[in-house]
Design a protein around this motif. Structure first.
Motif, PDB file in Angstrom:
ATOM      1  N   ARG A 266       0.805  -1.220   0.000  1.00 25.59           N
ATOM      2  CA  ARG A 266       0.000   0.000   0.000  1.00 25.59           C
ATOM      3  C   ARG A 266       0.839   1.272   0.000  1.00 25.59           C
ATOM      4  O   ARG A 266       0.372   2.328  -0.440  1.00 25.59           O
ATOM      5  CB  ARG A 266      -0.945   0.005   1.199  1.00 25.59           C
ATOM      6  N   ALA A 267       2.093   1.184   0.510  1.00 29.41           N
ATOM      7  CA  ALA A 267       2.948   2.377   0.550  1.00 29.41           C
ATOM      8  C   ALA A 267       4.109   2.288  -0.436  1.00 29.41           C
ATOM      9  O   ALA A 267       5.024   3.111  -0.405  1.00 29.41           O
ATOM     10  CB  ALA A 267       3.484   2.602   1.959  1.00 29.41           C
ATOM     11  N   SER A 268       4.080   1.312  -1.333  1.00 29.13           N
ATOM     12  CA  SER A 268       5.224   1.113  -2.232  1.00 29.13           C
ATOM     13  C   SER A 268       5.403   2.282  -3.197  1.00 29.13           C
ATOM     14  O   SER A 268       6.537   2.633  -3.551  1.00 29.13           O
ATOM     15  CB  SER A 268       5.070  -0.191  -3.019  1.00 29.13           C
ATOM     16  N   ARG A 269       4.317   2.923  -3.597  1.00 27.07           N
ATOM     17  CA  ARG A 269       4.422   4.052  -4.522  1.00 27.07           C
ATOM     18  C   ARG A 269       4.191   5.390  -3.820  1.00 27.07           C
ATOM     19  O   ARG A 269       4.853   6.374  -4.151  1.00 27.07           O
ATOM     20  CB  ARG A 269       3.414   3.897  -5.679  1.00 27.07           C
ATOM     21  N   THR A 270       3.311   5.427  -2.831  1.00 28.12           N
ATOM     22  CA  THR A 270       3.053   6.700  -2.142  1.00 28.12           C
ATOM     23  C   THR A 270       4.276   7.176  -1.362  1.00 28.12           C
ATOM     24  O   THR A 270       4.429   8.374  -1.109  1.00 28.12           O
ATOM     25  CB  THR A 270       1.860   6.572  -1.184  1.00 28.12           C
ATOM     26  N   GLU A 271       5.140   6.256  -0.959  1.00 31.81           N
ATOM     27  CA  GLU A 271       6.354   6.606  -0.226  1.00 31.81           C
ATOM     28  C   GLU A 271       7.600   6.239  -1.024  1.00 31.81           C
ATOM     29  O   GLU A 271       8.635   5.867  -0.454  1.00 31.81           O
ATOM     30  CB  GLU A 271       6.367   5.873   1.128  1.00 31.81           C
ATOM     31  N   LEU A 272       7.499   6.362  -2.336  1.00 33.58           N
ATOM     32  CA  LEU A 272       8.593   5.908  -3.199  1.00 33.58           C
ATOM     33  C   LEU A 272       9.904   6.626  -2.895  1.00 33.58           C
ATOM     34  O   LEU A 272      10.984   6.010  -2.917  1.00 33.58           O
ATOM     35  CB  LEU A 272       8.215   6.099  -4.677  1.00 33.58           C
ATOM     36  N   ASP A 273       9.834   7.918  -2.591  1.00 38.59           N
ATOM     37  CA  ASP A 273      11.060   8.655  -2.265  1.00 38.59           C
ATOM     38  C   ASP A 273      11.759   8.064  -1.044  1.00 38.59           C
ATOM     39  O   ASP A 273      12.989   7.997  -0.985  1.00 38.59           O
ATOM     40  CB  ASP A 273      10.750  10.138  -2.008  1.00 38.59           C
ATOM     41  N   ARG A 274      10.973   7.657  -0.068  1.00 39.58           N
ATOM     42  CA  ARG A 274      11.524   7.041   1.153  1.00 39.58           C
ATOM     43  C   ARG A 274      12.274   5.762   0.800  1.00 39.58           C
ATOM     44  O   ARG A 274      13.392   5.519   1.278  1.00 39.58           O
ATOM     45  CB  ARG A 274      10.387   6.753   2.141  1.00 39.58           C
ATOM     46  N   TRP A 275      11.661   4.930  -0.031  1.00 34.97           N
ATOM     47  CA  TRP A 275      12.264   3.637  -0.358  1.00 34.97           C
ATOM     48  C   TRP A 275      13.486   3.829  -1.263  1.00 34.97           C
ATOM     49  O   TRP A 275      14.486   3.115  -1.105  1.00 34.97           O
ATOM     50  CB  TRP A 275      11.251   2.712  -1.035  1.00 34.97           C
ATOM     51  N   TRP A 276      13.417   4.776  -2.203  1.00 32.43           N
ATOM     52  CA  TRP A 276      14.564   4.995  -3.070  1.00 32.43           C
ATOM     53  C   TRP A 276      15.752   5.532  -2.274  1.00 32.43           C
ATOM     54  O   TRP A 276      16.900   5.130  -2.506  1.00 32.43           O
ATOM     55  CB  TRP A 276      14.204   5.934  -4.215  1.00 32.43           C
ATOM     56  N   ALA A 277      15.485   6.407  -1.297  1.00 34.80           N
ATOM     57  CA  ALA A 277      16.571   6.906  -0.450  1.00 34.80           C
ATOM     58  C   ALA A 277      17.229   5.758   0.305  1.00 34.80           C
ATOM     59  O   ALA A 277      18.461   5.724   0.466  1.00 34.80           O
ATOM     60  CB  ALA A 277      16.036   7.952   0.533  1.00 34.80           C
ATOM     61  N   ALA A 278      16.423   4.786   0.750  1.00 30.11           N
ATOM     62  CA  ALA A 278      16.979   3.621   1.443  1.00 30.11           C
ATOM     63  C   ALA A 278      17.822   2.779   0.499  1.00 30.11           C
ATOM     64  O   ALA A 278      18.907   2.307   0.856  1.00 30.11           O
ATOM     65  CB  ALA A 278      15.851   2.787   2.043  1.00 30.11           C
ATOM     66  N   VAL A 279      17.323   2.576  -0.720  1.00 29.35           N
ATOM     67  CA  VAL A 279      18.083   1.801  -1.705  1.00 29.35           C
ATOM     68  C   VAL A 279      19.419   2.490  -1.999  1.00 29.35           C
ATOM     69  O   VAL A 279      20.474   1.846  -2.045  1.00 29.35           O
ATOM     70  CB  VAL A 279      17.271   1.619  -3.001  1.00 29.35           C
TER      71      VAL A 279
END
Length: 398
Positions: A266-279
Motif C-alpha cells: 500500500r505504501a510502495s508508490r506513495t512513499e517511493l522517495d523514502r524507499w529509493w533513499a533507502a536503496v
C-alpha cells in the motif's frame, strides 16, 4: 444474548472492579490485539470472567489506569489460554498476575491431540466454539457485536475448561509438573531484540552478497521507522517479498524502482522517495553487513554426521531415549525437554557424562526440575551407549 457493552468510562470501570472483587474463584483473562494491522502489540480489548461476577470487556485505549483492577486481582489465579501470547500486552497496561493456569499448556502436558481453544473446549465441554474473528482488526471502533460475542465466549468457558483440566492433571499425577511449567511461563524474561533485527526479513538467508544485504538492511530499517511512526504493521506497508524483490533486482535509479512490478504494498508508490533513499544508502554505504552472523548455536543436525560423528551419535541415542520417556508420559517430546537444550548438550557434553554432570548442564540450560528428573538419567545412559557405538564402528574388521 443481551447486547454486550465495552467498558470505557470511569463509572463502568469502577463498577466492574467492584463486581470482579466480589466474585469467587479463578479469573479468566484474554486479550485481543491488532496483529497484522498495527505496528504495536498493545491490547485493544481485554476480556475477563469470574463466577459470581460475570463477563467484562475492557477498552484499554480508553482506560488510563488499571491499578484498581490489578489490586483486586493480584492474589487470585488467572486462567489464560496460551498465556505467553497475552502476558506482554497485559503487563503493558499494568495487569500482572502472580499465579496463572495456562489451559493450552495443560492440554499439551496431558497429551491432548489438539490444543487450540476451540478444540479443547469441544473435547472437554462438548461445545463448538467458532473462531471466525480471531484475525480481526481489534483496533476497529466501534467493535461489532459479533466480535464482542466471540470475545466474551473466549473467557466465559475458560474456568470450566480449567476445572476439567485440573481433574485430568490429578488423574495423571501431573499437577506439580504443570505448576512448574505455569510458573516458568510467568517468570520467563522476554527475548532480547537481536543486534540486527533486519535479519529476520523473510527469505534473507538466501542472500549472499554484502551489497545486497546492505540494501535489504536499509529498506527494512526505513520500513520499520515508518511503520512505528504510523502504527501500521510493516508488512501492510511493503511486504517482505517486495523488499526481497528489490534486493535481488538492485535497481540503480528511482524510475527502475518504480517500474519494478514485484515491488508492491500500500505504501510502495506513495512513499517511493523514502524507499529509493533507502536503496541509495544501501548501494553506496561502506558499512557492509557480514554475510553470516556468528552465534553459539550448534550447526544443523543434518551436518553432524560428517562434522562430529560422536555428537551425532549422542544426539541420535538421546533423542530416542527422550522420545520414549515422552511417550510413556503421554506428552509431546518438546514439552518434556526443549529440543535446543538436547542439541546443545549433545554438541557440547560435559567431560564425564555422569548423572550429576548431565543434571547440572540441563539446569544451566534452563530445564525445569521435573524435566531434569524425567530425562537426565536416560540421557546419561544414552551418551555412554553412543560413545560405545562410535568405538565399535571404528574397530577394524578382523
Amino acid at each position: 444474548m443481551d447486547e454486550l457493552r465495552v467498558i470505557e468510562t470511569p463509572a463502568d470501570f469502577d463498577d466492574a472492579v467492584r463486581r470482579i472483587g466480589e466474585g469467587e474463584g479463578p479469573i479468566a483473562v484474554d486479550a485481543e490485539r491488532a496483529s497484522g494491522f498495527k505496528y504495536s502489540q498493545r491490547a485493544y480489548l481485554i476480556q475477563m470472567y469470574r463466577r459470581g461476577a460475570g463477563t467484562f470487556l475492557f477498552d484499554p485505549p480508553q482506560i488510563p489506569d488499571f491499578s484498581a483492577l490489578q489490586s483486586v486481582m493480584a492474589d487470585e489465579e488467572w486462567v489464560l489460554h496460551a498465556a505467553s501470547q497475552d502476558l506482554a500486552c497485559l503487563r503493558e497496561v499494568g495487569l500482572e498476575p502472580d499465579r496463572i493456569f495456562d489451559t493450552e499448556l495443560a492440554a499439551r502436558l496431558l497429551g491432548m491431540p489438539r490444543v487450540g481453544l476451540a478444540a479443547v473446549v469441544e473435547e472437554l465441554l462438548g461445545i463448538h466454539l467458532a473462531k471466525e474473528h480471531s484475525a480481526a482488526d481489534w483496533s476497529t471502533r466501534p467493535l461489532p457485536q459479533p466480535w464482542l460475542t466471540y470475545a466474551a465466549l473466549d473467557v466465559e468457558l475458560l474456568v470450566d475448561v480449567r476445572d476439567r483440566l485440573v481433574e485430568r492433571l490429578v488423574e495423571t499425577e501431573k499437577t506439580s509438573l504443570a505448576a512448574e511449567e505455569f510458573d516458568a511461563v510467568l517468570r520467563r524474561e522476554p527475548k532480547p531484540v537481536g543486534p540486527e533485527p533486519w535479519r529476520r526479513l523473510s527469505g534473507i538467508h538466501a542472500i549472499r552478497s554484502p551489497r545486497s544485504l546492505a540494501v535489504a538492511r536499509e529498506l527494512w530499517l526505513a520500513r520499520d521507522e515508518f511503520a512505528s511512526s504510523t502504527d501500521v504493521a510493516p508488512g501492510r506497508l511493503v511486504p517482505d517479498a517486495s523488499i526481497l524483490a528489490v534486493v535481488k533486482a538492485l535497481p540503480r535509479t528511482r524510475k527502475a524502482l518504480a517500474d519494478l512490478r514485484a515491488f508492491t504494498g500500500r505504501a510502495s508508490r506513495t512513499e517511493l522517495d523514502r524507499w529509493w533513499a533507502a536503496v541509495e544508502r544501501g548501494l553506496t554505504t561502506e558499512d557492509l553487513p557480514a554475510t553470516r552472523i556468528p552465534n553459539d548455536a550448534p550447526p544443523p543436525p543434518r551436518a553432524w554426521a560428517m562434522r562430529n560423528p560422536e555428537a551425532d551419535a549422542r544426539l541420535r541415542f538421546a533423542k530416542a531415549a527422550v522420545t520414549e520417556v515422552a511417550e510413556a508420559m503421554d506428552m509431546p517430546v518438546e514439552n518434556l525437554l526443549t529440543p535446543d537444550h538436547l542439541r546443545r548438550l549433545a554438541w557440547h557434553p560435559p567431560a564425564a557424562p555422569d548423572l550429576g554432570s548431565i543434571r547440572a548442564e540441563l539446569e544451566a540450560l534452563g530445564a525445569r526440575p521435573w524435566q531434569i528428573d524425567a530425562t537426565a538419567q536416560r540421557i546419561s545412559v544414552a551418551f555412554v551407549d553412543a560413545s560405545q557405538s562410535v568405538l565399535d564402528a571404528e574397530k577394524p574388521v578382523s
